[in-house]
Every structure is written in structure tokens, then in C-alpha cells.
Design an enzyme around this catalytic site. Sequence first.
Site, PDB file in Angstrom:
ATOM      1  CD  GLU A 135      11.640  14.938  45.294  1.00  0.00           C
ATOM      2  OE1 GLU A 135      12.206  15.193  44.218  1.00  0.00           O
ATOM      3  OE2 GLU A 135      10.503  14.477  45.376  1.00  0.00           O
ATOM      4  N   GLY A 277      17.688   8.552  39.641  1.00  0.00           N
ATOM      5  CA  GLY A 277      17.947   8.746  38.221  1.00  0.00           C
ATOM      6  C   GLY A 277      18.305  10.187  37.929  1.00  0.00           C
ATOM      7  CG  MET A 279      16.531  16.679  42.287  1.00  0.00           C
ATOM      8  SD  MET A 279      14.997  15.990  42.941  1.00  0.00           S
ATOM      9  CE  MET A 279      14.096  17.475  43.285  1.00  0.00           C
ATOM     10  CG  ASN A 281      17.598  20.194  41.822  1.00  0.00           C
ATOM     11  OD1 ASN A 281      17.076  19.789  42.842  1.00  0.00           O
ATOM     12  ND2 ASN A 281      18.579  19.533  41.219  1.00  0.00           N
ATOM     13  CG  HIS A 313      10.272  12.108  35.017  1.00  0.00           C
ATOM     14  ND1 HIS A 313       9.141  11.369  35.286  1.00  0.00           N
ATOM     15  CD2 HIS A 313      10.693  12.589  36.211  1.00  0.00           C
ATOM     16  CE1 HIS A 313       8.886  11.415  36.580  1.00  0.00           C
ATOM     17  NE2 HIS A 313       9.814  12.142  37.171  1.00  0.00           N
ATOM     18  CD  GLU A 314      13.882  14.115  36.819  1.00  0.00           C
ATOM     19  OE1 GLU A 314      13.226  14.879  37.556  1.00  0.00           O
ATOM     20  OE2 GLU A 314      13.937  12.879  37.023  1.00  0.00           O
ATOM     21  CG  HIS A 317       9.108  16.710  37.942  1.00  0.00           C
ATOM     22  ND1 HIS A 317       7.900  16.367  38.493  1.00  0.00           N
ATOM     23  CD2 HIS A 317       9.918  15.618  38.125  1.00  0.00           C
ATOM     24  CE1 HIS A 317       7.966  15.129  38.979  1.00  0.00           C
ATOM     25  NE2 HIS A 317       9.176  14.650  38.757  1.00  0.00           N
ATOM     26  CD  GLU A 336       8.361  12.280  41.173  1.00  0.00           C
ATOM     27  OE1 GLU A 336       8.402  11.942  39.976  1.00  0.00           O
ATOM     28  OE2 GLU A 336       9.166  13.104  41.674  1.00  0.00           O
TER      29      GLU A 336
HETATM   30  N1  BES Z   1      11.985  13.867  41.967  1.00  0.00           N
HETATM   31  C1  BES Z   1      12.571  12.662  41.500  1.00  0.00           C
HETATM   32  C2  BES Z   1      13.933  12.427  42.061  1.00  0.00           C
HETATM   33  C3  BES Z   1      13.914  11.828  43.436  1.00  0.00           C
HETATM   34  C4  BES Z   1      13.670  10.487  43.579  1.00  0.00           C
HETATM   35  C5  BES Z   1      14.152  12.578  44.554  1.00  0.00           C
HETATM   36  C6  BES Z   1      13.647   9.934  44.848  1.00  0.00           C
HETATM   37  C7  BES Z   1      14.129  12.034  45.820  1.00  0.00           C
HETATM   38  C8  BES Z   1      13.877  10.699  45.976  1.00  0.00           C
HETATM   39  C9  BES Z   1      12.687  12.660  39.989  1.00  0.00           C
HETATM   40  O1  BES Z   1      11.790  13.479  39.340  1.00  0.00           O
HETATM   41  C10 BES Z   1      12.366  11.260  39.561  1.00  0.00           C
HETATM   42  O2  BES Z   1      11.258  10.862  39.690  1.00  0.00           O
HETATM   43  N2  BES Z   1      13.369  10.547  39.055  1.00  0.00           N
HETATM   44  C11 BES Z   1      13.241   9.162  38.697  1.00  0.00           C
HETATM   45  C12 BES Z   1      13.301   8.967  37.220  1.00  0.00           C
HETATM   46  C13 BES Z   1      11.979   9.167  36.554  1.00  0.00           C
HETATM   47  C14 BES Z   1      12.102   9.064  35.060  1.00  0.00           C
HETATM   48  C15 BES Z   1      10.906   8.224  37.034  1.00  0.00           C
HETATM   49  C16 BES Z   1      14.396   8.462  39.356  1.00  0.00           C
HETATM   50  O3  BES Z   1      15.293   9.146  39.817  1.00  0.00           O
HETATM   51  O4  BES Z   1      14.392   7.253  39.391  1.00  0.00           O
HETATM   52 ZN    ZN Z   2       9.879  12.683  39.107  1.00  0.00          ZN
END
Ligand code: BES
Ligand code: ZN
Length: 871
Positions: A135, A277, A279, A281, A313-314, A317, A336
Site C-alpha cells: 500500500e 505503524g 499494514m 494485508n 486497527h489492522e 481492516h 482509514e
Molecule cells: N493501511 C495503513 C498502513 C499504511 C499507511 C499503508 C500509510 C500505506 C501508507 C494501516 O492500516 C494504518 O493505518 N496504519 C497506521 C496505524 C493506525 C493505528 C492508524 C500507521 O501505520 O500509522
Molecule cells: Zn489503517
Amino acid sequence: MPCVMLDVHSTLAAAPAAPHVVRREDYRPPDWLVPDIALDFDLAPGATRVSAKLSVTRNGAHDRPLRLDGDALTPVAVAVDGKAIHDWRSESGQLVIDLPGDAHIVETEVVIAPATNTQLMGLYASGGLLCTQCEAEGFRRITFFPDRPDVLSRYTVRMAADRAAYPVLLANGDNVANGDGIEAGGRHWAQWTDPFPKPSYLFALVAGDLHANRDSFTTMSGRVVELGIWVRAADVAKTAHAMAALKTAMRWDEDVYGREYDLGVFNIVAVDDFNFGAMENKGLNIFNSRYILADPDTATDVDYDGVAGVVAHEYFHNWSGNRVTCRDWFQLSLKEGFTVFRDQCFMADQGSAAVKRIEDVRGLRASQFQEDAGPLAHPIRPESYMEIGNFYTATVYSKGAEVIRMLHTLLGDERFRACTDVYFERHDGEAATCEDFVRAMEDGGDIDLARFRRWYEQAGTPRLKATLRHSNDKTVVTLEQSVPPTPGQPVKQPMLLPVRLALIDRDTGAKRGEQLHVLEDERAELSFSGFATRPVLSINRGFSAPVVVETDRSQADLAFLSAHDDDPFARYEATQQLMLDTLIAAVSAGRGDHAAVVNAVGATLVDPLLDPAFVAEAVLLPSEAFVGDQMLVVDPVSIASARDSLRMALAQAHAAEWQRLYKSHSDRAFEYSPAEKGARRMRNVALGYLAAADEADGARTALAQFEAADNMTDRMGALGTLANGSSTARDVALAAFHDRYRDNALVIDKWFSVQALSTRPDTGDAVAALVRHADFSLTNPNRFRALVGAFSVNQRAFHGSDGQGYALLAEQIVALDPINPQTAAKMVPALGRWRRFDEGRQALMRAALERIVSTPGLSKDVFEQASKSLG
Ligand code: BES
Ligand code: ZN
């Protein structure tokens, strides 16, 4: 397949003079679909061969060619329906093939080099592992594919690797076959199949010497899911908290949303080098190790909460993101914003909901309000971008979550649940839009959200002005809203604001007229009767709308609410407002009248009915940055000194209380529970005030705490206090800390951060020295953020009037950009705030931005942020 060697490098070189802008209005359905894909990986760090076999079908009646995205890929071979072809072409990285009929099998082969992939997008190496991050647009760095979220495919993955170096081979879905097969030289292979069609950004693969904490979960319909958290052998003991959080989250999504997990396996892998933080998948979440590993000796309470929140969170998703995904990246907040709202509610249910709301609002104000007030402001559903990586923003995430929360507030628990049922059932297996979500809310909740849609269209934080008139028996509350102009949006329409309010009788404490007022127009008047004297207005209770509130409440009103409001958030807010008013008055007048704040804090400290966790938050002064955000021109020096003196006044006036609170919350054995967490928070806040009143005495107490601590929260609490001072204990503790944890990267990150966040006047010099420290690194995003990221939010240090901080940040961004443009770009907005400062600082900040923009070969990630910041 025969080999055709050709050079088709997509550019990583110079930022294009006019980088391509992608617009939401230009969305078109994909020309070709890919119902099935089979991938074959011949893994090795230096050179990995990737063979892909795509079944492609023409989508609609058109004669356009098949276009497969590729980024820095060179095709080794291309075949259609089993025959090598040579008449493909390359257009700006895309592999273009003219196809006659409506259904074909297209095969491609590429060779990629994970070991030299420092961007950490696509397939890369981290600490002996091979792992992926796709992503948003990383899959095109692995193989040629229509790399967009509305192309959903069933994936079969075969991977082969050296058995000794990579004994564990993981991918999405279920492990269907393994073997040593025909590969010679100690290689083995595994095959995985994911039955759920998914977009390419959810693809994942991991290979390495991993060890699992295994467990299982029985879903509400009685299916058993095998759970695995995969880490280095030595770290397995640190995964218990993540595993417990995962199981709690799985049950929570069943209880609250009626959603159960859908595969037989759910795996999580922790990696040390990660841009984000974590992902989501499908069936194979990949995490930054800082959001998996936790034990009392190395993780603070904030870290423990971070692990639980990110794991949840993950996991969430899987429904809000994977089963229902996004049609295009402009819809990012669909998954998100909603998922952040879900993880916030989950965490609120695990401990103090009031404290959780305070933390979330504090975070929103610190990052999203700033973004909304600056050159990078955008709606939660942006209209255009150059680089999608730059749009994983506080606006899309935190304001996006507030927008979902408002829908929940408007609908109530039960109707909101009915609406999410409609949403999930209607769009399961689809790539949906924010509009689809809003329509599901309308249909399931029987509500008209026409006006509400403005939250998806307009940027900027609305201002809500509330005034109260009282005469005889009549009380009138006037609400007025306005939305400030933002780049590209000079004129705004009024927003739909759900405003929770109540009036409180000053004499009896009785609360009346509590209601959710839905403000749809610019102005409204609410009438009340039955108050003998002017009542006190409690407004935006629970922070029901993400707005800036301005009221005509007096110091006495705020002090009253600070002591009596029954809404914990409003009570916290009243105390904060009192502090803010005092600090702003002090900054403009040079000295402040501290009495009201001192009294309010005193009353809070001795209130026996309050939860210590709440008290600890309520007695903390607003951050220097937040005070700055309230001012026309940010004056970092005056803000720092006004805040220091108010802090000193609180420390001295309540010295005995801080002592009592410190002692009464000491001498407890570590336990991760809401009550013990609250006690540690209170203890460490008290320690900070003790040190403010008497540095030498505070340093002695802090050092004793540091040495005796049986947990990282108390150790860091002490180290943070010491790091702000100039005692010899400071150097002793910093050195001891580094020595003890020299082999633990996540803890050494804390050692960097605590120094970068110090209030000491020499912090700029200290950071300049730390970027040359042997343990500093540009290739590990955690380390970079720990030092450079932390420094850039330390207002007094970063905004030193000589501009040394700005120059350092520019230098670090320019140094990081060729290595990891995505992480580099995240650091630019700190300089984008230049309009908020005096002329001298403005010039220095602009010079730093110009230095960045004029760097030859800049990535489009950094170019977009820096050029937009210059405005
Ligand atoms: N899908 C995102 C990971 C992501 C972030 C992919 C930016 C590509 C670009 C994941 O679900 C996410 O939102 N992660 C957050 C943490 C969350 C608790 C808000 C992150 O990685 O900061
Ligand atoms: Zn997310």
C-alpha cells in the site's frame, strides 16, 4: 519463457518539472480486470525472480490496450496465451500490450533486488527477513500489474528460498502446499492461496527465520482460526500483549459490529524497518516491531496502548478495508477514517473512555488542526494529489474518524449498527466510495445527510462561537459557525455540526436543557427558561464536533465547570481553556495572573471522586505548540517562558499535594491495568511538577525512581524529567540507559527522542551532535523519526531564532530523500508552518524549504510537500 532483455527503467531521477497530478474527477473504471493471478517468487536478497501469470478480461466495450503498472521494473520476458511476445511497449513505466480478444493469459517475468530497496516499498530486506509493503503503490515495484484498488484478484503464490536462511515462508490466505521439490542447494518452497479476491495493495509475502507465538480463536459461528505472531526467536516472549489484544479485538468486532474473521489463519509478522505503524494485508498483517513487542522492561504504558490499538486497527481492516475496499485512493478515508474510529472505540472500551477521548482530541489538535490551518490543508476526501503517499494524513485519518464519530452521534448506537450492517452487506467484495458509505448511513438510518456531505468536500476547521444572554427568566444561547478559507477553497458553506450542550445552574449544580443540537446553518438561537441566575454553558460535550469553540465564558464560569461539569471531557476542556486564556494573556502582557489556574488545579488534585488517570491529564498544561496555534503570530520564546512560569506557579502552590500524590502512587508492583496505568501516569506527572519546583530535589527523586523502576513507564518518566534539567544525574541516567539497552533498537529510539524533546536551551546543539552519533541511521525509519521527527515538534528548540533547527531539518530531509522519500516527505510539514511565525523565522523557514525544492533529483514525494508548503 524466452528471455528478452530490454531496458525499461521508470524514473526515480529528477522531480519532474511538472509532476503528474491525479484528480478525483478523472476516475474511470479499469479497462481490464484480473480475476486471477499466480505469482512465483524465486527469493534471494540480491536478485529475486518474479514470474506472474495474470488472467485478464476486457472490462466493457472498448479497444484500449492492456496497461500494467511497473515502477523500476525491467521485463525479462512477456508472453500472451503461452507465446512469447515482443511487440509490447513501455510508456512511463507501464507495460502496454495490444490484445485482440476479451480474455487472455498474460505472463511476465522480472528480476528485482530486495537487498538494495531502501525505500521499503515493494519487496525489501529487513534484519535478515524478506518482506513486502504494497500500500498504496508498492505492488508495481514487485511485478507488472494494474496496481489500483478497484482491480480485485484471487491470488496464488508460490515462493522458493534457501531453507537455512529463510525457514519460514508466509503469504496471504492459507498454506496449501510445501516441499523441497526439485530446487537444489538447500532450497524449499511453499504455496499459499487466498480465496478472497483482493486489490494488489493487500498482497504480502514474508520469508525468514521467524518464530511464532501460536494461539487460536473460535469465531462466533464456531470456526477455529489459527493465530500466529512471528518474530525473532528472542522476541517471542514479548508478543503476549499483542496476542491478547488480537483476541480481544476479534471478539469486540463480533460483539459490536457482528463481524467475524473469515480465513482459517491469521498471521502477524514484526519487522524492524517499516515506513508506517502496520499494514493490514489479508491474513498476513505486517507490523513495525514497535507495535508488536512489549514487556514491562522495555515498553511504556503508551507503547502497550499503541500495540493494542494498532493490532486492533489492522485486524478491524479485515472488514473495513479488505472485505469492503476503496475504489480509488481518493476514498482512503473510507477505510482509514472508519477504522480509526473503530480502534478508538475499542480502546475506549478497554479502559477509561474519558481519558481515551482526551488523548484522541489532543492528538487531533496537535496534528490535524495544524494541517487544516496550513498550506497542506485538504478535505478528508482530497480532490487531487501528485504522490498518494503524502495523503496518509492526520486529516484523512483523524478528522476522517471524527466524521464517522459524528455519524455515530447523529444516529445513536443502534441505528449506527443497522447502517454499518447495510454498508458491509451491500458492498462486501466490492471497491466502494465514501459516497457509498454515506448512502448506507442514509438508507439504514433513515436520515438525510445532504448537508453532512460537506465534511467530505470542505477543508478547514470550523469555528463555533457560542454566546449566552440571560435576563429575568430567559436564557438564550446563540451559536454561530464559520469555516476559514483554505488553499483552493476561499469561500465555505456552513457545516452540519452535532453540538452537545447543557446549562448548569451555578448555585444548585443542577443541569438542564442537555441536548444534541444539530447546527446546520450559520447561526441558531436556543432558548431556555427556569434559571434564577445566569447559568453556565457546557458546550461541545464529549467533543461532539471537531471544531474550535469560542465562548464568552468568564474565568469564573470555566473554574466552575472545571470543578463541576459532569461530562469529563467538558470538564477537562474547561480547565484547559482556563490555562490557555492565562497563557495567552501572559504572552501578550509579559506576565500572567496565575490564580484562577492554580485554584482550579488545586481543586482537581484534591477531588476524591476523580480517577487519577483523569486528574493526571487534567492538570497538564497545554503544549507550547497548541498555545502557539491560538496566536496570530507564534512567539516560541514568550510561549515557553509563560508556560514555564505557570508551571512553576502550579509546582510551588501545590508542592505538598505533588509530594503526597507522588508518594501515594509509588511503591507498587508493575501491572498493566487501567488502575495501575493511571497511578503511574499520576506519579510521573507529579514528578515533573516536583522537579519544576525544586530542580535539585526533583533530580534526586527522579534518579532514585530511575534506578528502582521495575518498568519502562517509570524509567522513562524519570529520564524525561532528568533530560529537561542540568543535574549530573541527567548524564548518569542517560549513559546508564544507553548502556543497558544498547542492543534494543526500540529502546534506543527512546533515548534519542527524550533528548530531542528536551526543554533545555542547548537541545538544538544536542540534536546536531546526535545526527552524527554512531547509532543514528537514515535507513531505519523508526530511528529517523525518533530523533529528527521528535525534534521538529519541539517548538522551543526547533524554532530557535538562529534557524539552526530549520537548517538541520532541511539537511536531514535532503539526505534521507534518495534513500526513503516517503519517510523524508513526512518531515516537511514542520517547515510548512512558516506563515505562522514572525518575519525573521519566516525567512529562515522559507530558505530551508527552498533549499529542499532546489535539490537536484528530488523525489516527487518531497517535491509535492515542499513546493506546496512554499505556496
Ligand atoms: N493501511 C495503513 C498502513 C499504511 C499507511 C499503508 C500509510 C500505506 C501508507 C494501516 O492500516 C494504518 O493505518 N496504519 C497506521 C496505524 C493506525 C493505528 C492508524 C500507521 O501505520 O500509522
Ligand atoms: Zn489503517
